[in-house]
Structure formats: structure tokens, C-alpha cells
Design an enzyme around this catalytic site. Structure first.
Site, PDB file in Angstrom:
ATOM      1  N   GLY A 269      81.498 -14.177  10.930  1.00 29.66           N
ATOM      2  CA  GLY A 269      80.853 -14.510  12.180  1.00 29.66           C
ATOM      3  C   GLY A 269      80.265 -15.912  12.128  1.00 29.66           C
ATOM      4  CB  VAL A 270      79.311 -18.206  14.685  1.00 26.90           C
ATOM      5  CG1 VAL A 270      78.671 -19.571  14.853  1.00 26.90           C
ATOM      6  CG2 VAL A 270      80.812 -18.301  14.873  1.00 26.90           C
ATOM      7  N   GLY A 271      76.963 -18.578  12.372  1.00 29.20           N
ATOM      8  CA  GLY A 271      75.526 -18.684  12.215  1.00 29.20           C
ATOM      9  C   GLY A 271      75.137 -19.145  10.828  1.00 29.20           C
ATOM     10  CG  ASN A 272      71.512 -21.012  10.476  1.00 31.72           C
ATOM     11  OD1 ASN A 272      72.204 -22.017  10.553  1.00 31.72           O
ATOM     12  ND2 ASN A 272      70.489 -20.798  11.287  1.00 31.72           N
ATOM     13  CD  GLU A 294      85.901 -13.214  16.352  1.00 31.78           C
ATOM     14  OE1 GLU A 294      85.948 -12.619  17.443  1.00 31.78           O
ATOM     15  OE2 GLU A 294      84.890 -13.259  15.626  1.00 31.78           O
ATOM     16  CB  ILE A 364      70.339  -6.321  16.600  1.00 35.42           C
ATOM     17  CG1 ILE A 364      70.835  -7.555  17.381  1.00 35.42           C
ATOM     18  CG2 ILE A 364      68.914  -5.967  16.995  1.00 35.42           C
ATOM     19  CD1 ILE A 364      70.908  -7.342  18.882  1.00 35.42           C
ATOM     20  CG  ASN A 384      74.507 -13.832  21.840  1.00 32.71           C
ATOM     21  OD1 ASN A 384      73.865 -14.362  22.738  1.00 32.71           O
ATOM     22  ND2 ASN A 384      74.324 -14.138  20.571  1.00 32.71           N
ATOM     23  N   GLY A 388      84.029 -10.228  18.622  1.00 33.91           N
ATOM     24  CA  GLY A 388      85.147  -9.706  17.856  1.00 33.91           C
ATOM     25  C   GLY A 388      84.733  -8.844  16.691  1.00 33.91           C
ATOM     26  CE  LYS A 408      61.662 -11.561  18.978  1.00 32.10           C
ATOM     27  NZ  LYS A 408      61.563 -12.772  19.830  1.00 32.10           N
TER      28      LYS A 408
END
Length: 504
Positions: A269-272, A294, A364, A384, A388, A408
């Protein structure tokens, strides 16, 4: 823009302004636009369309469209159209704050669906007819075929099915992307489908351009505008801990002979956190890797440049500004190692299963039994979308979900008694990783999964409470196979809504 970007004389004669192009889109239409994770989306026609919608609304006239894309786009598209209340329905994935706010307020209808389903469901007619396609390309060839830009997404389907086509030719993209794409035209409708002849992640089975009936094209717009290039934050300690735990797990799988030394094709996936994982692969000594995924993000460019990754198959880019400049500087090198495919191939469940992808995605929350929520905060507020992740998690050799153990500032536990929304059932989740450790759920019964998750993934601040819930559920639940106290199962979420913390 040099004229050779539009080499077909007829289409060159259709060059107009963005405002003139947008005038071809009418209220109530289903409009399919290019774009995948902030790359390859039209830059100026959506803005012109939004301005026209705003004028119509000010005059008391309604103007909304049904919007289909490949995945998320950018403020110039999703944000601009949502801001003027111009979208009646949106699918399949979004990441724009303006659109998200309206979806969660109930004023914008949203269909969250697997990315592999969108093209075929459009072909099946599930979403009705496509009135207009708005597609960004890097060039138009003499024969009228289109060279994609930095994403392919669902563009093949949009161009095939739309009654009208608007093309944005963007010379911000280097001409040298020509040859990087692989557009497969061998798909068919059931029951006439044939096997897709892709054996290795880097096989090329299609064409380097998109076919487009010139008679459908109603406007061509010249642009020079950058993709949405968002810089990634430097990996924090939590991301690095998650990556380290995953590296230990993968090395152990290699040692046991369950994975080859060069692993299996990677999906990320995308992100840090995914970027930290990619960096961890290099540091851990893995070599000769491949990717069938993807999105290409910064970390994968690094792995390709350093020889850790041999090849990467994708449908779009998600690069920071610095990484994009690196891509442009060395595009000849990357063109030999990156294959950009249509979304219906990059996310195809049968290919994911056959290639044996190692699938790594964020979440999440997860519950005690391994069900994963990757889309909704507190059960009803979309973040979001599933994107995929389901295509890969349900079909990969390993489905791995990654997350910090809290969110949080510690007020939310990412491991809960019962997830407030289910995207990936316990049957599709193999491995869960937090900064606390790795829970390998393969071959475990529900109660065994719960014990593993509490011991290895839960944050210490919540571990005792989770254990207490599980122990009482074992004694008091209606059944003992998957023990739950239904009156309490979602109480953690309600407590957060009431008090701002899941802590008792």
C-alpha cells in the site's frame, strides 16, 4: 508545448481551451476520468467544469455528475468538484478532504468497491452508460492512439465505453514514458473469458498505447501541470519498529523454506509504513525481488536503483517531488524495469493468486479474531475506501496488515474486541503487525488467534482490558467458538465517542 505531442492531424484540429472542452459535459451525465492515487488525472478540465457548475448553482440551476475514476485523484479534480457540490455519486476510492466531508455528511453518495471490480462492473452495465471520458495522456500518436501518462487505471475501459472523449495532453510528463505501459486488450465478457497470458510479474502482454476511436473525441486540451506530488514524512520510530518486526518474520519464513530467498512478488500500500518496510527490505539483505502492485512510491524507486528490486509492475505512481525528479532524470533506466498496466490487470485476483503475492496493507483496526477494518472510523465515517487491499488480501500468498497499536495519541486502540466495520474477514487475514510485534494467525482457531493478538500486537495500555474482555467472553458468551459479549463488543468505540478515549 511542442506540436509533436499531438501527432494526429484530425485530433490536433480539435484543440480547444479547458472551458470549451468542459462545455461538452452536461448535468446528470456519468463522467469517467483518469487518475490513480494522485497521478495521471486531468488537471484543467475538471477545474473549468467546477467553475461552470458554480455559476449554474448561483443562478439557481442544478448541475451534478456521477463521477467514476481509477482511484483517488487530487484537489484539482475531486476537491474542486466536491467544493461546488458538483458530484452526485462517486466511486470507487477517494482521499480528498472535501469529498470525504460531504460523503460523511450524507450529501454525496459514495460506492466503495474493490478496484478490480470497477472496469468489469462498468462493462457489465452495473453503473449505466458512460457519457463522457476525460483522460490525461502524455502524447497522441499519428494513428490516434494515446500514450498514457503516469497512470493507466481504468482508462482503457473509459475510452472503450464512453460516448464522448475529452483528452488532456500534458507535456509536464516526459515523452520517454512512451514504452513503459502495457495495455492488455484480451479481456472479454463472461462466459467467453480466456486465461490472461501473464506468467511473470514483468511480462509484457499488451500494447504500449491506448486505442481510441477518433470519431468519439470531441475536444483536446493542452496542459503543463504536475501530478499531485506529496512528500512522504521521514519514517518515525513506530514505522521502523513495524518494519523491523516484519523483516524478522520474512527472514524466518525463508529459513523455514516457506518463502524463497528472493521472496515472492511484493504488493504494498501507500504511506510511511510501507515506505519503511521497503527500506527494511534493502537493509535486511534481500535481493532480486519483484513487485506486482498498484502503485510505485518512493521506496520502490530506491529499491530499483539499488538493485534490490529487479522489476515492478503497477498501474500508477505516488511519488514525492524529489522522487519524481529522480524518475525523470533516470527515466531510461526505470522504463526497462517498470511496467504500467491497466487496473483490471494490476489488481486481477486470479493473477494475484497465481503469482503468489506478498500483500502488505494498512488498517484502521483489527479485532480479537482477525477481522480487519480498513475504511471506517468508529463504524460509520469513511476514511478513504477499500481500494485494492481486498483484491490482494483475499488472493495473495500472504495477507499482511500493518498498523501502529494505537491512534489519536493513544486514545484509540487499533486492536478492539470487535471491529466496527468489516472489510477483510478473519478468513482472509494471515499476519497482523504492530510496533509491539507480529501475530501469525495461520492455522489458528478463533480463540487461539485472540490469544496471539493480545499477547503480540496489543498496546500495553490496552492489553489487560482486552484480556479481561476475552476471559469474561469465554465464560459468559452465547457460544464458545468465537466468544463475544454482544452488549460490550462495541463499547470501546462508544466510549471514545462519548469521552474521547477508549480507556475505561
Amino acid at each position: 508545448m511542442s506540436e509533436d505531442r499531438i501527432r494526429n492531424p484530425r485530433l490536433r484540429g480539435l484543440v480547444v481551451s479547458a472551458e470549451e472542452a468542459a462545455a461538452h459535459i452536461h448535468p446528470g451525465e456519468t463522467v469517467a476520468m483518469s487518475g490513480f492515487t494522485g497521478s495521471g488525472y486531468p488537471k484543467v478540465v475538471p477545474l473549468a467544469l467546477a467553475e461552470r457548475m458554480d455559476r449554474c448553482h448561483a443562478a439557481g440551476e442544478g448541475f451534478q455528475i456521477r463521477l467514476l475514476t481509477g482511484a483517488s485523484t487530487a484537489p484539482e479534480l475531486d476537491g474542486a468538484l466536491a467544493r461546488v457540490d458538483g458530484i452526485a455519486l462517486r466511486l470507487p476510492f477517494q482521499a480528498d478532504p472535501e469529498a470525504r466531508q460531504r460523503i460523511n455528511a450524507g450529501t454525496l453518495e459514495y460506492i466503495d468497491t474493490h478496484l478490480s471490480h470497477v472496469a468489469q462492473h462498468t462493462w457489465f452495465g452495473f453503473y449505466g452508460e458512460v457519457d463522457t471520458a476525460v483522460v490525461e495522456v502524455s502524447a497522441i500518436r499519428e494513428d490516434g492512439s494515446l500514450v498514457p501518462s503516469t497512470s493507466v487505471g481504468n482508462n482503457k475501459t473509459w475510452l472503450d465505453l464512453a460516448r464522448k472523449v475529452i483528452i488532456e495532453v500534458n507535456d509536464w510528463h516526459p515523452l520517454e514514458v512512451d514504452g513503459m505501459h502495457d495495455v492488455y486488450y484480451g479481456t472479454a465478457l463472461p462466459p467467453h473469458r480466456k486465461p490472461i497470458p501473464l506468467i511473470h510479474p514483468d511480462d509484457r502482454i499488451g500494447e504500449t498505447s491506448l486505442r481510441c476511436d477518433p470519431a468519439k473525441v470531441v475536444a483536446v486540451v493542452r496542459t503543463h501541470a504536475a501530478d499531485r506530488n506529496s512528500p512522504f514524512n521521514a519514517a518515525d520510530a513506530t514505522s521502523e519498529q513495524i518494519a523491523a518486526h516484519l523483516m524478522d518474520f520474512l527472514q524466518h519464513e525463508v529459513k523455514l523454506g516457506r518463502l524463497p530467498k528472493n521472496l515472492l512478488p511484493l504488493q504494498s500500500g501507500v504511506g510511511n509504513i510501507p515506505n519503511a518496510v521497503l527500506l527494511g527490505l534493502a537493509r535486511s539483505g534481500f535481493r532480486d525481488l519483484t513487485a506486482f502492485t498498484e502503485v510505485i512510491q518512493d521506496g520502490m524507486l530506491d529499491l530499483l536503483r539499488d538493485g534490490v528490486l529487479r522489476s515492478a509492475s503497477c498501474t500508477g505512481f505516488a511519488l514525492s517531488p524529489d522522487a519524481n525528479e529522480e524518475f525523470k532524470r533516470n527515466i531510461d533506466f526505470y522504463r526497462e524495469r517498470i511496467v504500467m498496466r491497466t487496473q483490471e490487470i494490476s489488481n486481477h485476483p486470479e493473477l494475484v493468486r497465481r503469482l503468489g503475492c506478498l500483500c502488505m496493507n494498512g488498517m484502521i483496526e483489527a479485532d480479537l479474531y482477525g477481522n480487519v477494518n480498513s475504511t471506517h472510523v468508529m463504524g460509520s465515517r469513511i476514511q478513504n475506501g477499500i481500494g485494492g487491499s481486498g483484491d490482494f488480501a483475499r488472493n495473495g500468498y500472504l495477507s499482511i496488515f500493518l498498523s501502529p497499536s494505537t491512534a489519536k495519541n493513544g486514545s484509540i486502540s487499533s486492536l478492539v474486541p470487535m471491529v466496527s466495520h468489516v472489510d477483510h474477514t478473519e478468513h482472509d487475514v494471515a499476519i497482523i503487525v504492530t510496533e509491539q510485534g507480529v501475530a501469525d494467525l495461520r492455522g489458528l482457531s478463533p480463540k487461539q488467534r485472540a490469544r496471539a493478538l493480545i499477547a503480540r500486537c496489543a498496546h500495553p495500555d490496552y492489553r489487560d482490558a482486552l484480556q479481561d474482555y476475552f476471559d469474561r467472553a469465554l465464560r459468559e458468551s452465547y457460544g464458545k467458538h468465537t466468544p463475544h459479549l454482544l452488549g460490550e463488543a462495541l463499547s470501546w468505540h462508544q466510549r471514545w465517542l462519548d469521552t474521547g478515549s477508549m480507556r475505561a
